[in-house]
Design a protein around this motif. Structure first.
Motif, PDB file in Angstrom:
ATOM      1  N   MET A 180      40.982  33.329  42.555  1.00 49.09           N
ATOM      2  CA  MET A 180      41.935  33.397  43.068  1.00 49.09           C
ATOM      3  C   MET A 180      42.252  32.484  44.411  1.00 49.09           C
ATOM      4  SD  MET A 180      45.201  34.484  42.881  1.00 49.09           S
ATOM      5  CE  MET A 180      46.658  34.421  44.055  1.00 49.09           C
ATOM      6  N   GLY A 284      46.936  37.935  43.695  1.00 46.16           N
ATOM      7  CA  GLY A 284      45.276  38.650  44.079  1.00 46.16           C
ATOM      8  C   GLY A 284      45.543  39.409  45.433  1.00 46.16           C
ATOM      9  N   SER A 307      42.056  40.023  41.176  1.00 51.17           N
ATOM     10  CA  SER A 307      43.068  39.001  40.876  1.00 51.17           C
ATOM     11  C   SER A 307      43.526  39.400  39.507  1.00 51.17           C
ATOM     12  CB  SER A 307      42.509  37.577  40.882  1.00 51.17           C
ATOM     13  OG  SER A 307      41.273  37.335  39.939  1.00 51.17           O
TER      14      SER A 307
END
Length: 408
Positions: A180, A284, A307
């Protein structure tokens, strides 16, 4: 006249140190790395590469402050071994190179990771009045708020994989996905300006580098610390187009021995949620706790994050990890980073009976400070990865660093 110039130079150094970017003060730094080990390959394969030496990589940085101006830069080059598929190297060359120890291990820090870098950077800044910076650069490193741990730049001895070494992009059966990108680094390759009021407040805006004429956009970041206990940050990337990325972060500094950091991100704002099969739309979050045990020279910092793809056919990815550090003596430091990561998977027929994959990484390190300018480090790293297709890969390497730093 000479006294006036020296006074101006010293005052500008004090000002710039409070408004620093990559190097925190006027200085020169050089890091030399060499490594050897077993590159990542399928475990037990007959075609596995042999144990090998990577070569030497040198990274030099310098920062100069003159009156109300700052210029700093970095250049990496290396004497690198290019191996063929056998037991001997194919070519040997000296290159201006972005290679780093993570590349030798064939690790993938994910697109948008702070460990990704070019073979050089160059920044130029002006400070017309106290607290204000304006300039342009190819690696400004203007960030707000907490984020997943990196412990340094890619060429540093403490640099390690981020978010458990999850890869970026949509899940597939050939890799462990779920990295992420958090948008708190609002000014990297950019034309940018910011204002900071002591330790209480920062606001900045940047025009990031773009390649197409219709991609002009803006990034912005704000960080507020109304009291010593609390820091709040928010940033937004690509605010003029679909595909914007939002970041928020909170730091709680209860004491110098106990701190909590937390962060949240939402990427791909403006994209269609249900049709984004490329993995561009994600959310996330993560948190880390810093604990130092009284006056003992010992601390730990565990970390956790996840995430989630905002597409119904993908599951979430998770990682956990942390760093432990022990100052054996004032000039001898022993530590380690370790992480575990579980990748995202799909729920289509292709994924029947398959997980999202798993990654384990451990990275102990030892540093000896020879004196205030020289230090040497030895680092060992091992990583094991099981892809969703049940193929197991592993790698290990030894790295040796010599670091020279001189402020002037």
């Amino acid at each position: 006249m000479k006294r006036i110039f020296v006074a101006l130079l010293l005052s500008s150094m004090i000002l710039v140190c409070a408004n620093s970017q990559v190097l925190k003060q006027q200085s020169f730094e050089n890091i030399v790395w060499t490594g050897l080990g077993l590159p990542s390959a399928e475990h037990g394969s007959d075609n596995r590469p042999s144990f090998r030496w990577a070569g030497i990589i040198d990274t030099v940085q310098a920062r100069v402050d003159i009156w109300k101006f700052t210029m700093d830069g970095m250049l990496s080059w290396g004497a690198l071994m290019n191996w063929d598929g056998g037991s001997a190297f194919d070519t040997f060359g000296i290159y201006n190179t972005p290679k780093k120890q993570l590349d030798f291990l064939k690790e993938n820090p994910g697109a948008g990771s702070p460990l990704v870098h070019d073979s050089y950077y160059l920044n130029f800044l002006a400070h017309p009045f106290e607290g204000f910076d304006a300039g342009m650069g190819t690696r400004l490193e203007w960030r707000v708020g907490p984020e997943p741990t990196t412990d340094g730049f890619a060429w540093d001895n403490l640099a390690h994989v981020v978010q458990g070494d999850l890869s970026s992009g949509a899940p597939n059966t050939g890799d462990v996905k779920g990295f992420m990108k958090y948008a708190n680094a609002y000014a990297q390759k950019a034309l940018a300006a910011r204002y900071r009021y002591k330790e209480y407040f920062e606001v900045g805006i940047a025009i990031p580098s773009f390649e197409e004429a219709n991609d002009f956009t803006l990034n912005a970041g704000v960080e507020v610390s109304p009291i010593k206990l609390l820091t709040i940050a928010i940033a937004y990337e690509n605010m003029l187009h679909a595909g914007g990325n939002l970041y928020t972060g909170v730091g709680l500094n209860f004491t110098k021995n106990f701190k909590i950091d937390a962060w949240f991100g939402l990427d791909g704002i403006g994209y269609e949620r249900a049709s984004d099969t490329a993995g561009n739309k994600m959310l996330g979050s993560g948190a880390a706790v810093f604990l130092k045990f009284g006056k003992l020279p010992f601390w730990i910092r565990p970390e956790f994050g996840f995430s989630n793809y905002l597409y119904s056919h993908y599951t979430a990815a998770f990682y956990t990890g942390g760093r432990i550090n022990w100052d054996i003596l004032s000039n001898m430091h022993l530590g380690a980073w370790t992480s575990f990561a579980w990748g995202a998977r799909g729920d289509t027929a292709e994924w029947d009976g398959k997980s999202g994959g798993f990654i384990f990484n451990i990275r102990p390190d030892f540093t000896f400070d020879i004196n205030e300018r020289h230090s040497v480090s030895a680092v060992f790293e091992y990583e094991m990865k099981v892809n969703p297709n049940d193929k197991k890969y592993d790698t290990f390497a030894f790295g040796f660093y010599w670091k020279y730093n001189r402020a002037f």
